[in-house]
Design a protein around this motif. Structure first.
Motif, short mmCIF file in Angstrom:
data_model
loop_
_atom_site.label_atom_id
_atom_site.label_comp_id
_atom_site.label_asym_id
_atom_site.label_seq_id
_atom_site.Cartn_x
_atom_site.Cartn_y
_atom_site.Cartn_z
N PRO A 146 -18.99 59.05 2.47
CA PRO A 146 -18.76 60.50 2.42
C PRO A 146 -18.75 61.16 3.80
O PRO A 146 -17.93 62.05 4.06
CB PRO A 146 -19.92 61.01 1.56
CG PRO A 146 -20.27 59.86 0.69
CD PRO A 146 -20.07 58.65 1.54
N HIS A 147 -19.65 60.74 4.70
CA HIS A 147 -19.69 61.39 6.01
C HIS A 147 -18.44 61.06 6.83
O HIS A 147 -17.98 61.87 7.64
CB HIS A 147 -20.95 61.00 6.77
CG HIS A 147 -20.96 59.61 7.32
ND1 HIS A 147 -21.25 58.51 6.55
CD2 HIS A 147 -20.68 59.13 8.57
CE1 HIS A 147 -21.17 57.41 7.28
NE2 HIS A 147 -20.83 57.75 8.51
N VAL A 148 -17.86 59.86 6.60
CA VAL A 148 -16.60 59.51 7.28
C VAL A 148 -15.48 60.39 6.77
O VAL A 148 -14.68 60.93 7.55
CB VAL A 148 -16.27 58.01 7.05
CG1 VAL A 148 -14.86 57.70 7.54
CG2 VAL A 148 -17.29 57.13 7.76
N PHE A 149 -15.43 60.56 5.46
CA PHE A 149 -14.41 61.45 4.86
C PHE A 149 -14.54 62.85 5.44
O PHE A 149 -13.54 63.48 5.81
CB PHE A 149 -14.60 61.47 3.34
CG PHE A 149 -13.54 62.22 2.60
CD1 PHE A 149 -12.48 61.55 2.01
CD2 PHE A 149 -13.58 63.60 2.48
CE1 PHE A 149 -11.49 62.23 1.31
CE2 PHE A 149 -12.60 64.31 1.79
CZ PHE A 149 -11.55 63.61 1.20
N ALA A 150 -15.78 63.35 5.53
CA ALA A 150 -16.00 64.71 6.03
C ALA A 150 -15.56 64.85 7.49
O ALA A 150 -14.94 65.85 7.87
CB ALA A 150 -17.48 65.08 5.88
N GLY A 156 -11.52 52.88 3.35
CA GLY A 156 -12.49 51.86 2.98
C GLY A 156 -12.70 50.82 4.05
O GLY A 156 -13.67 50.05 3.99
N ARG A 157 -11.81 50.76 5.05
CA ARG A 157 -11.94 49.79 6.14
C ARG A 157 -12.53 50.39 7.40
O ARG A 157 -12.61 49.73 8.44
CB ARG A 157 -10.56 49.20 6.44
CG ARG A 157 -10.00 48.35 5.30
CD ARG A 157 -8.59 47.89 5.56
NE ARG A 157 -8.13 47.02 4.47
CZ ARG A 157 -6.89 46.57 4.35
NH1 ARG A 157 -5.97 46.92 5.25
NH2 ARG A 157 -6.55 45.79 3.34
N ILE A 158 -12.95 51.65 7.31
CA ILE A 158 -13.61 52.29 8.45
C ILE A 158 -15.11 52.07 8.32
O ILE A 158 -15.74 52.51 7.36
CB ILE A 158 -13.29 53.80 8.48
CG1 ILE A 158 -11.78 54.02 8.67
CG2 ILE A 158 -14.06 54.48 9.61
CD1 ILE A 158 -11.37 55.49 8.64
N HIS A 159 -15.69 51.38 9.30
CA HIS A 159 -17.11 51.06 9.26
C HIS A 159 -17.97 52.23 9.71
O HIS A 159 -19.03 52.51 9.14
CB HIS A 159 -17.40 49.83 10.13
CG HIS A 159 -18.85 49.45 10.19
ND1 HIS A 159 -19.54 48.98 9.10
CD2 HIS A 159 -19.74 49.48 11.22
CE1 HIS A 159 -20.79 48.73 9.44
NE2 HIS A 159 -20.95 49.03 10.72
#
Length: 222
Positions: free
Chosen positions: A57-61, A120-123
């Motif tokens: 979620p924090h990556v999406f944000a 989904g591939r972003i760590h």
């Protein structure tokens, strides 16, 4: 609503006069969500879709905020062509949900071009204040809209083709999808349409792209 809504006196409810022709701008997904939310512990509507993709979620944000402010994000990213995590500085302009995956469309500093990154591939991700050198207006493959022409697969029987048309095309022989050029491959994969109907055959493929030759540069040249 005029004569399109009538009162059911016994149930004391309002209902469409002719449900089969009632028009609404509510999607089936939204209608189903509202239906499920109002049911009890024994629901009659079941959503059995499986989403294996794990999007933080924090990556999406962070990506969404960067797209809104036209700033950058440093991501740790791995792909099938580059399976070892490496840092990329990207400048997102749009987040897209296609099929079972979320993608971000962004200017990539390393590639010096616009690229698609699967969330989904972003760590990991961290924001930077640097302004985007290229924006959505510069993304030609995003601005270009192409038409994907779909039809029932030629190797189905006549009766099977009718079934496919009724299910997917409203009974019509073909269906035209206006799609952004950079998203065309994802859409074709999601609807499982054959690009090479001689090799991609039923039962795995029940739909084919009938103008694939005209789209060769878009599908295979980017």
């Amino acid at each position: 609503m005029g004569d399109s809504i009538v009162e059911d006196g016994r149930a004391k409810t309002l209902k469409p006069a002719t449900p089969e022709t009632f028009e609404t701008d509510v999607s089936l997904d939204e209608y189903a969500r509202q239906t499920v939310a109002g049911e009890d512990t024994n629901p009659s509507v079941i959503d059995a879709r499986v989403d294996l993709t794990e999007v933080k979620p924090h990556v999406f944000a962070l990506l969404r905020k960067a797209a809104q402010t036209e700033t950058g994000v440093v991501i740790s990213y791995a792909s099938m062509s580059n399976p070892v995590f490496e840092e990329r500085l990207i400048f997102p302009h749009s987040i897209i949900h296609i099929g079972r995956r979320w993608h971000v469309r962004a200017w990539c500093r390393k590639r010096q071009d616009f690229r698609d990154f699967t969330l989904g591939r972003i760590h990991s991700a961290s924001s930077v204040t640097e302004h985007a050198p290229q924006t959505i207006d510069d993304d030609l493959a995003w601005q270009e809209v192409i038409i994907i022409e779909l039809a029932a697969h030629r190797k189905l029987s006549d009766q099977q083709q009718v079934v496919v048309r009724n299910e997917n095309f409203g009974g019509l022989e073909t269906r035209s999808l206006p799609i952004r050029a950079c998203l065309a491959q994802y859409v074709i994969q999601d609807v499982r349409a054959a690009v090479d109907p001689e090799k991609e055959v039923p039962p795995e493929f029940q739909i084919e792209v009938i103008n694939a030759r005209q789209l060769e540069n878009t599908l295979f040249g980017r």
